[in-house]
Design a protein around this motif. Structure first.
Motif, PDB file in Angstrom:
ATOM      1  N   ASN A 591       0.827  -1.214   0.000  1.00 18.58           N
ATOM      2  CA  ASN A 591       0.000   0.000   0.000  1.00 18.58           C
ATOM      3  C   ASN A 591       0.864   1.268   0.000  1.00 18.58           C
ATOM      4  O   ASN A 591       0.578   2.220  -0.727  1.00 18.58           O
ATOM      5  N   THR A 592       1.915   1.278   0.836  1.00 16.02           N
ATOM      6  CA  THR A 592       2.745   2.477   0.958  1.00 16.02           C
ATOM      7  C   THR A 592       4.017   2.406   0.107  1.00 16.02           C
ATOM      8  O   THR A 592       4.622   3.442  -0.173  1.00 16.02           O
ATOM      9  N   GLN A 594       6.769   1.170   1.158  1.00 17.50           N
ATOM     10  CA  GLN A 594       7.902   1.323   2.066  1.00 17.50           C
ATOM     11  C   GLN A 594       8.287  -0.032   2.651  1.00 17.50           C
ATOM     12  O   GLN A 594       7.459  -0.940   2.770  1.00 17.50           O
TER      13      GLN A 594
END
Length: 784
Positions: A591-592, A594
């Motif tokens: 989702n991010t 990261q």
């Protein structure tokens, strides 16, 4: 010395003969060097020029009249010419015995299945005669026995019952849970056979499939679906025969939940059971079971002593015996007149005048005809392929479609109804020694005699005898319920297909069961592609073999490398799952984008890759298709890996998938290295890491020299801290007026401020000689 050397040589040769090694010496192959190692050709299998050439060749060979084309079409349309040319005289005895045996079976089964289809008994003999005759000339299987079968007879009866009712408001506008089940006034009602005859005509759908070479459509019907569907229809057939077994005259129900209403009707009328009919049924079923299960195997074992029957297994014609005995006893005792036992009544003899079907009924029957055609063809072609594989000859699915369609269309002009291949008769066909379709022609000759002269003699036959024969004939289908355990042990999804198909067929009726089974089968296929397996590969003992790292104890992940394999094509509906699985395996939040905090962990005694991950290898060997949407998301996932400072390698990438990625501008979107194999990629990465390790070793040496030069300062700092704690404790114990006095350390006469300043200078000096990114303190402690 010489003797010992000889013994050593012998031992070495023994070891070498038992163990084999593979030594590969070649350069690492990347995509850039691939075209230098492998010289490409001009061949392309999907260009417009190639496709046009293939179409032109097909038209020239298949559509333009020629002598060679005519011969090939004659061989295709009349497959019996192929076995007729190789026919041997010694096969004749086997085919004659087999033909007579099959005819004896077709008499009771034909009449029984006709009554099951709600048709006059003579139509069952018509169906057996015409189907066997036409298939012997047009079919490619040498062992199929065509005629009436339980499944198609039941499906025909449902259509006949539904359309034979006078239309009322409750039948024209049915409700699924109320009034949806149509009631037939009596189980003995006379039914107009025109509906069933027209169904047979509309099976021209099979010929349409043959013309367009669509025989492959049945490949979408799995074995689990066919097993569940035929088991469900067998339960419905068993239920439909209970009124004749018990001697009850009940209403017939058609539509969803008809089996529930049928059993309610049966249990409600148990007090009206005809005991004479029940006795006839019990005697018939018991006789059939005893003979088939016990006497028949013993009889076949004994007749093998004779040379003629060593390769031929002729069963005891117990069905025909039951029919003859039942007819004679019924005629002598007058079961129908005295005890109200239901009998076959009028059978007639001879053939009816050829008459065209009622074409006005075709629009209302086309849906049912298509369903019957699909089921009949699926059962027949699977049976034909089974025995063709066993006896090593070829079955043409498209010609089989033509043969089945011709059987039903031609037979419909003579009052026949929908037919298919029978499992029980085909099994007897093989065991009786049948070699070719000549056995079916002999069977037709025997049936012809019965239809013309003997058929009317069976008019006194009790229906209970035929119902008993049908129930024993479907025993094998009912025992298919055991398949659910076998299928469930192999794959749970296929077991779900079996259960859903069987239950829907039993509860909702055959047409709903067919549709639901096909839908569930397709859903299972989609689910397998929608959420396929993903695998993290490891290396087997420093070899070129890479297997699932979680499955094998001696397969381990390689330091700094993650090898990921996606076990499916990447297309639009599973591409996002590929991206999420890849990022999750590496430790990136999908989702991010990261990195997650990954801690060292241990599972089942095996350590995960604790080294810093720097390289990702994607094994593309299982990716045999990459569409536009899948390619875009594929490149997006690689770009996200690049953003997190990972180097990405693609291995075993097929040329057509590489073309897709090139057309999507892979080089502009992301940074990726394409290698020939996983082993090539691993060696390339290890060489790169080896070069980096030399620089790292130099850095370690610099740090060690710096630490040695400043070790005196470190010792001073440690000694100062110990002294400082003692002085601080001493100051705390003094009176408040004496606490402002400054104390100096005795060691090297260094104060606190001096020591702190020297340590700071030391750290600055270390950081100055440490050419790495990140904070000095973090890197210092990392290398220490």
């Amino acid at each position: 010395m010489d003797l010992s050397d000889d013994q050593n040589d012998k031992s070495d040769s023994t070891v070498n003969s038992r163990t084999h090694s593979i030594i590969v010496d070649r350069p690492i192959i990347t995509q850039k060097s691939f075209n230098q190692v492998f010289i490409p050709t001009t061949y392309e299998d999907r260009t417009p020029v190639i496709l046009f050439h293939q179409l032109r060749t097909y038209i020239r060979n298949k559509c333009i009249p020629s002598k060679q084309c005519g011969k090939s079409y004659i061989k295709i349309l009349f497959p019996f010419l192929s076995w007729l040319k190789i026919y041997q005289i010694r096969w004749l005895v086997h085919d004659v015995v087999c033909g007579i045996t099959i005819a004896i079976m077709q008499i009771p089964q034909g009449m029984g299945y006709a009554l099951l289809a709600r048709l006059p008994a003579i139509t069952g003999l018509y169906a057996s005669f015409f189907a066997s005759l036409i298939y012997a000339l047009l079919g490619t299987s040498r062992h199929l026995s065509m005629g009436g079968v339980a499944v198609t007879s039941l499906m025909t009866s449902n259509v006949v019952d539904r359309l034979s009712v006078k239309p009322t408001l409750s039948t024209i506008i049915p409700n699924l849970f109320n009034q949806s089940t149509i009631e037939i006034a009596s189980n003995d009602a006379l039914i107009d056979p025109s509906y069933a005859i027209t169904i047979a005509t509309t099976l021209a759908f099979m010929l349409l499939l043959c013309i367009f070479h669509l025989g492959f459509v049945t490949s979408f019907l799995s074995d689990s679906f066919i097993s569940g569907y035929t088991t469900g229809t067998a339960i419905l057939v068993f239920t439909s025969q209970l009124p004749d077994i018990l001697g009850l005259s009940l209403k017939r129900y058609v539509g969803p939940f008809n089996i529930i209403y049928s059993y309610i009707e049966i249990f409600t009328n148990l007090k009206n059971i005809n005991l004479v009919t029940l006795t006839i049924s019990t005697f018939s079923i018991t006789t059939l079971i005893i003979v088939k299960e016990y006497l028949d195997p013993f009889y076949k074992k004994k007749i093998k002593k004779f040379e003629l029957f060593r390769n031929i297994q002729i069963p005891i014609p117990i069905e025909l015996i039951v029919i003859i005995v039942g007819t004679l006893v019924s005629y002598v005792v007058d079961f129908n007149g005295r005890y109200k036992v239901k009998i076959v009544n009028t059978i007639g003899h001879g053939f009816r005048t050829p008459q065209g079907p009622a074409l006005v009924l075709v629009p209302s029957l086309i849906k049912d005809a298509i369903m019957i055609a699909i089921v009949a063809f699926s059962i027949s072609i699977s049976l034909a392929k089974t025995y063709a594989k066993k006896f090593k000859y070829f079955v043409n699915p498209n010609q089989e479609l033509a043969a089945y369609g011709a059987c039903n269309i031609i037979g419909s002009f003579f009052a026949s109804y929908a037919t298919a291949a029978s499992l029980s008769r085909t099994s007897v066909y093989v065991n009786a020694g049948g070699r070719t379709q000549l056995a079916n022609l002999i069977s037709c000759a025997t049936l012809l005699i019965i239809i013309l002269n003997i058929g009317s003699l069976f008019e006194s036959l009790p229906k209970a005898c035929l119902a008993s024969i049908i129930i024993i004939a479907i025993k094998g289908l009912l025992l298919q319920t055991k398949d659910i355990y076998t299928i469930g042990r192999v794959t749970k999804l296929e077991a779900v297909v079996w259960i859903v198909t069987c239950l829907n067929t039993v509860i909702l009726d055959v047409d709903y069961g067919l549709f639901s089974g096909i839908i569930v089968s397709l859903v299972v296929v989609i689910l397998r592609q929608f959420r396929p397996r993903t695998t993290i590969l490891g290396q087997y003992e420093r070899s070129e073999v890479y297997k699932n790292a979680k499955r094998f104890t001696n397969v381990h992940e390689i330091p700094h490398i993650k090898i990921f394999r996606f076990e499916s094509p990447i297309i639009y509906f599973n591409a996002e799952y590929f991206r999420e699985s890849l990022l999750d395996a590496v430790g990136i939040d999908s989702n991010t984008g990261q990195k997650r905090n990954i801690h060292s962990k241990q599972s089942h005694g095996h350590y995960f890759n604790l080294y810093k991950l720097t390289h990702i290898i994607i094994d593309c060997s299982s990716i045999n298709q990459l569409d536009y949407s899948g390619g875009k998301i594929f490149l997006q996932a690689i770009k996200e890996l690049n953003d997190c400072k990972y180097k990405v390698y693609l291995c075993h990438l097929r040329y057509y998938n590489y073309d897709v990625l090139e057309k999507l501008e892979m080089d502009k979107i992301c940074s990726v290295i394409v290698m020939a194999t996983v082993h090539d990629a691993v060696h390339n990465i290890q060489d790169e890491l080896m070069e980096n390790s030399d620089q790292e070793q130099q850095i370690r040496n610099n740090i060690s020299s710096i630490m040695m030069e400043n070790i005196a300062v470190a010792e001073i700092i440690d000694m100062y801290h110990n002294r400082y704690l003692a002085v601080k404790s001493f100051k705390t114990s003094l009176p408040a007026s004496a606490r402002d006095i400054h104390y100096w350390d005795d060691i090297s006469n260094i104060s606190t401020s001096h020591v702190q300043e020297m340590r700071h200078q030391d750290e600055v000096e270390i950081c100055r000689n440490l050419p790495l990114y990140g904070s000095c303190e973090t890197q210092l402690y990392t290398w220490l």
